[in-house]
Design a protein around this motif. Structure first.
Motif, PDB file in Angstrom:
ATOM      1  N   ALA A  94       0.846  -1.206   0.000  1.00 14.95           N
ATOM      2  CA  ALA A  94       0.000   0.000   0.000  1.00 14.95           C
ATOM      3  C   ALA A  94       0.876   1.249   0.000  1.00 14.95           C
ATOM      4  N   GLY A  95       0.515   2.206  -0.820  1.00 15.19           N
ATOM      5  CA  GLY A  95       1.307   3.432  -0.880  1.00 15.19           C
ATOM      6  C   GLY A  95       0.483   4.585  -1.404  1.00 15.19           C
ATOM      7  N   LEU A  96       0.958   5.777  -1.121  1.00 17.00           N
ATOM      8  CA  LEU A  96       0.308   7.004  -1.599  1.00 17.00           C
ATOM      9  C   LEU A  96       1.352   7.846  -2.311  1.00 17.00           C
ATOM     10  N   GLU A  97       0.964   8.509  -3.376  1.00 14.95           N
ATOM     11  CA  GLU A  97       1.917   9.362  -4.108  1.00 14.95           C
ATOM     12  C   GLU A  97       1.798  10.818  -3.671  1.00 14.95           C
ATOM     13  N   THR A  98       2.855  11.583  -3.891  1.00 16.13           N
ATOM     14  CA  THR A  98       2.735  13.038  -3.824  1.00 16.13           C
ATOM     15  C   THR A  98       3.296  13.565  -5.134  1.00 16.13           C
ATOM     16  N   SER A  99       2.707  14.597  -5.656  1.00 12.14           N
ATOM     17  CA  SER A  99       3.241  15.176  -6.889  1.00 12.14           C
ATOM     18  C   SER A  99       2.989  16.682  -6.873  1.00 12.14           C
ATOM     19  N   ARG A 108      -0.839  17.879   6.465  1.00  7.86           N
ATOM     20  CA  ARG A 108      -1.460  16.597   6.848  1.00  7.86           C
ATOM     21  C   ARG A 108      -1.094  15.505   5.842  1.00  7.86           C
ATOM     22  N   GLU A 109      -1.022  15.934   4.560  1.00  8.62           N
ATOM     23  CA  GLU A 109      -0.670  14.956   3.522  1.00  8.62           C
ATOM     24  C   GLU A 109       0.768  14.470   3.695  1.00  8.62           C
ATOM     25  N   ILE A 110       1.655  15.389   4.084  1.00  2.75           N
ATOM     26  CA  ILE A 110       3.058  14.993   4.315  1.00  2.75           C
ATOM     27  C   ILE A 110       3.099  13.874   5.351  1.00  2.75           C
ATOM     28  N   ARG A 111       2.344  14.085   6.455  1.00  2.00           N
ATOM     29  CA  ARG A 111       2.367  13.091   7.536  1.00  2.00           C
ATOM     30  C   ARG A 111       1.737  11.770   7.091  1.00  2.00           C
ATOM     31  N   THR A 112       0.627  11.866   6.355  1.00  2.46           N
ATOM     32  CA  THR A 112      -0.058  10.625   5.944  1.00  2.46           C
ATOM     33  C   THR A 112       0.803   9.816   4.992  1.00  2.46           C
ATOM     34  N   VAL A 116       2.012   6.086   5.715  1.00  3.26           N
ATOM     35  CA  VAL A 116       1.587   4.910   4.930  1.00  3.26           C
ATOM     36  C   VAL A 116       2.776   4.281   4.183  1.00  3.26           C
ATOM     37  N   ASN A 117       3.647   5.112   3.623  1.00  2.00           N
ATOM     38  CA  ASN A 117       4.721   4.570   2.770  1.00  2.00           C
ATOM     39  C   ASN A 117       5.914   4.044   3.566  1.00  2.00           C
ATOM     40  N   LEU A 118       6.174   4.649   4.737  1.00  2.00           N
ATOM     41  CA  LEU A 118       7.403   4.281   5.448  1.00  2.00           C
ATOM     42  C   LEU A 118       7.142   3.662   6.833  1.00  2.00           C
ATOM     43  N   GLY A 154       8.586  17.723  -7.197  1.00  2.00           N
ATOM     44  CA  GLY A 154       7.180  17.402  -6.940  1.00  2.00           C
ATOM     45  C   GLY A 154       7.027  16.084  -6.200  1.00  2.00           C
ATOM     46  N   MET A 155       8.120  15.324  -6.120  1.00  2.00           N
ATOM     47  CA  MET A 155       8.005  14.005  -5.482  1.00  2.00           C
ATOM     48  C   MET A 155       8.966  13.881  -4.306  1.00  2.00           C
ATOM     49  N   SER A 156       9.290  15.030  -3.695  1.00  2.00           N
ATOM     50  CA  SER A 156      10.308  14.983  -2.630  1.00  2.00           C
ATOM     51  C   SER A 156       9.837  14.170  -1.424  1.00  2.00           C
ATOM     52  N   VAL A 157       8.578  14.311  -1.038  1.00  2.00           N
ATOM     53  CA  VAL A 157       8.079  13.556   0.118  1.00  2.00           C
ATOM     54  C   VAL A 157       7.995  12.067  -0.246  1.00  2.00           C
ATOM     55  N   TYR A 158       7.399  11.810  -1.388  1.00  2.00           N
ATOM     56  CA  TYR A 158       7.273  10.421  -1.849  1.00  2.00           C
ATOM     57  C   TYR A 158       8.661   9.776  -1.958  1.00  2.00           C
ATOM     58  N   GLY A 159       9.604  10.497  -2.599  1.00  2.00           N
ATOM     59  CA  GLY A 159      10.960   9.962  -2.786  1.00  2.00           C
ATOM     60  C   GLY A 159      11.653   9.702  -1.457  1.00  2.00           C
ATOM     61  N   ALA A 160      11.420  10.591  -0.486  1.00  2.00           N
ATOM     62  CA  ALA A 160      12.046  10.409   0.833  1.00  2.00           C
ATOM     63  C   ALA A 160      11.548   9.123   1.483  1.00  2.00           C
ATOM     64  N   THR A 161      10.247   8.853   1.356  1.00  2.00           N
ATOM     65  CA  THR A 161       9.708   7.632   1.983  1.00  2.00           C
ATOM     66  C   THR A 161      10.261   6.387   1.295  1.00  2.00           C
ATOM     67  N   LYS A 162      10.386   6.459  -0.030  1.00  2.00           N
ATOM     68  CA  LYS A 162      10.837   5.274  -0.773  1.00  2.00           C
ATOM     69  C   LYS A 162      12.334   5.044  -0.580  1.00  2.00           C
ATOM     70  N   ALA A 163      13.106   6.131  -0.404  1.00  2.00           N
ATOM     71  CA  ALA A 163      14.529   5.985  -0.064  1.00  2.00           C
ATOM     72  C   ALA A 163      14.646   5.400   1.342  1.00  2.00           C
ATOM     73  N   GLY A 164      13.748   5.833   2.224  1.00  2.00           N
ATOM     74  CA  GLY A 164      13.732   5.318   3.595  1.00  2.00           C
ATOM     75  C   GLY A 164      13.513   3.808   3.613  1.00  2.00           C
ATOM     76  N   ILE A 165      12.599   3.349   2.773  1.00  2.00           N
ATOM     77  CA  ILE A 165      12.338   1.900   2.691  1.00  2.00           C
ATOM     78  C   ILE A 165      13.625   1.162   2.307  1.00  2.00           C
ATOM     79  N   LEU A 166      14.331   1.705   1.305  1.00  2.00           N
ATOM     80  CA  LEU A 166      15.561   1.026   0.835  1.00  2.00           C
ATOM     81  C   LEU A 166      16.561   0.898   1.977  1.00  2.00           C
ATOM     82  N   ASN A 167      16.740   1.961   2.739  1.00  2.00           N
ATOM     83  CA  ASN A 167      17.760   1.881   3.788  1.00  2.00           C
ATOM     84  C   ASN A 167      17.288   1.093   5.005  1.00  2.00           C
ATOM     85  N   PHE A 168      15.982   1.109   5.242  1.00  2.00           N
ATOM     86  CA  PHE A 168      15.440   0.243   6.303  1.00  2.00           C
ATOM     87  C   PHE A 168      15.747  -1.222   5.967  1.00  2.00           C
TER      88      PHE A 168
END
Ligand code: NAP
Length: 266
Positions: A94-99, A108-112, A116-118, A154-168
């Protein structure tokens, strides 16, 4: 050489299994012999309908709910624990995008999105992992993204969560090294799902960037069915990565290089 992980008779949970990549992974798991696959998503009617449709491939059970809340996570984990002695496969899809440009991004969207993603994949893994370690058997799938290896406007929040997953996963894989609990990380570029339609529809900088990449033929849009087949095959073969597009393999490889060096040294 990694052992194979037979999918026959396994019990799995696929978050966000109601549509897109998640639904295709559910189909693949059932086709490969999983005895039951649980799915969760916020929209209860869609989740129930998807489970009904996917039941043509095997037993698929819908547990609708919002996993961005602690109550949602506890309800999901509790209902599965009540019905099953064990959970063999957890697919954190499950994931949510930001653009949106970050300066105008809704707080609120940043937090959600971060949750959800990380956070949620980490929390669900925390629930599932002790049982898997005790049985010395299990497989966890995480879904990162090409956006987790490089920054896109436009995808800085999304990218941060997905980079976080990789390092986790880099850290967790080391912790699980001596066990038979394995991890696969799926890192795709654009995939032809509802999520990508939303990103493409935006009249923002991201759209121009995407067009430029597409002109250079660097990021073709992947077929979710093919990606799901590769992911399920990777689970069965205990392969650590599914990366797409293959033409950006060097990008993924370079991104993983510091971890390879650290793994060599530890
Ligand atoms: P999608 O079609 O938008 O599906 C997302 C799924 O997640 C839906 O089932 C959705 O159901 C569920 N979901 C979202 N928030 C939830 C929440 N709070 N609680 C429970 N379920 C929730 O997305 P997709 O394209 O298949 O993406 C799947 C994964 O691949 C995501 O992690 C995404 O970041 C990643 N990915 C996608 C692309 C792409 O281009 N599509 C590229 C790289 C990586 P509800 O809306 O009903 O909750």
């Amino acid at each position: 050489m990694k052992d194979i992980f037979s999918l026959k008779g396994r019990v799995a949970l696929v978050t966000g299994g109601s549509r897109g990549i998640g639904a295709m992974i559910v189909q693949g798991l059932l086709e490969h012999g999983c005895s039951r696959v649980y799915i969760t998503a916020r929209k209860a009617m869609q989740c129930d309908a998807a489970a009904k449709e996917l039941s043509m491939y095997g037993e698929c059970i819908s547990i609708p709910g919002d996993i961005s809340t602690q109550a949602g996570i506890e309800k999901l984990a509790g209902e599965i624990a009540q019905r099953e002695e064990r959970l063999d496969i957890l697919v954190n899809n499950a994931g949510l995008e930001t653009s949106t440009a970050f300066a105008v991004e809704d707080e609120r969207e940043i937090r959600t999105v971060a949750r959800v993603n990380l956070e949620v994949p980490m929390l669900l893994t925390r629930h599932a992992l002790p049982g898997m370690i005790a049985r010395n058997s299990g497989h966890i799938v995480f879904v990162s993204s090409l956006a987790g290896t490089a920054g896109f406007p436009g995808m800085s929040v999304y990218g941060a969560t997905k980079a976080g997953i990789l390092n986790f996963v880099n850290g967790l894989s080391r912790e699980l090294k001596s066990t038979k609990v394995n991890i696969t990380v799926l890192s795709p570029g654009p995939v032809d799902t509802g999520m990508w339609d939303v990103i493409e529809d935006k009249t923002s900088t991201i759209r121009n960037v995407v067009k430029r990449f597409q002109r250079l033929q660097l990021i073709p849009t992947a077929d979710p069915v093919k990606l799901a087949i590769r992911t399920v095959d990777a689970v069965a073969a205990n392969k650590p990565f599914v990366r797409d597009p293959k033409r950006l393999s060097l990008n993924f490889w370079l991104n993983h290089a510091p971890t390879r060096i650290a793994n060599f040294a530890i």
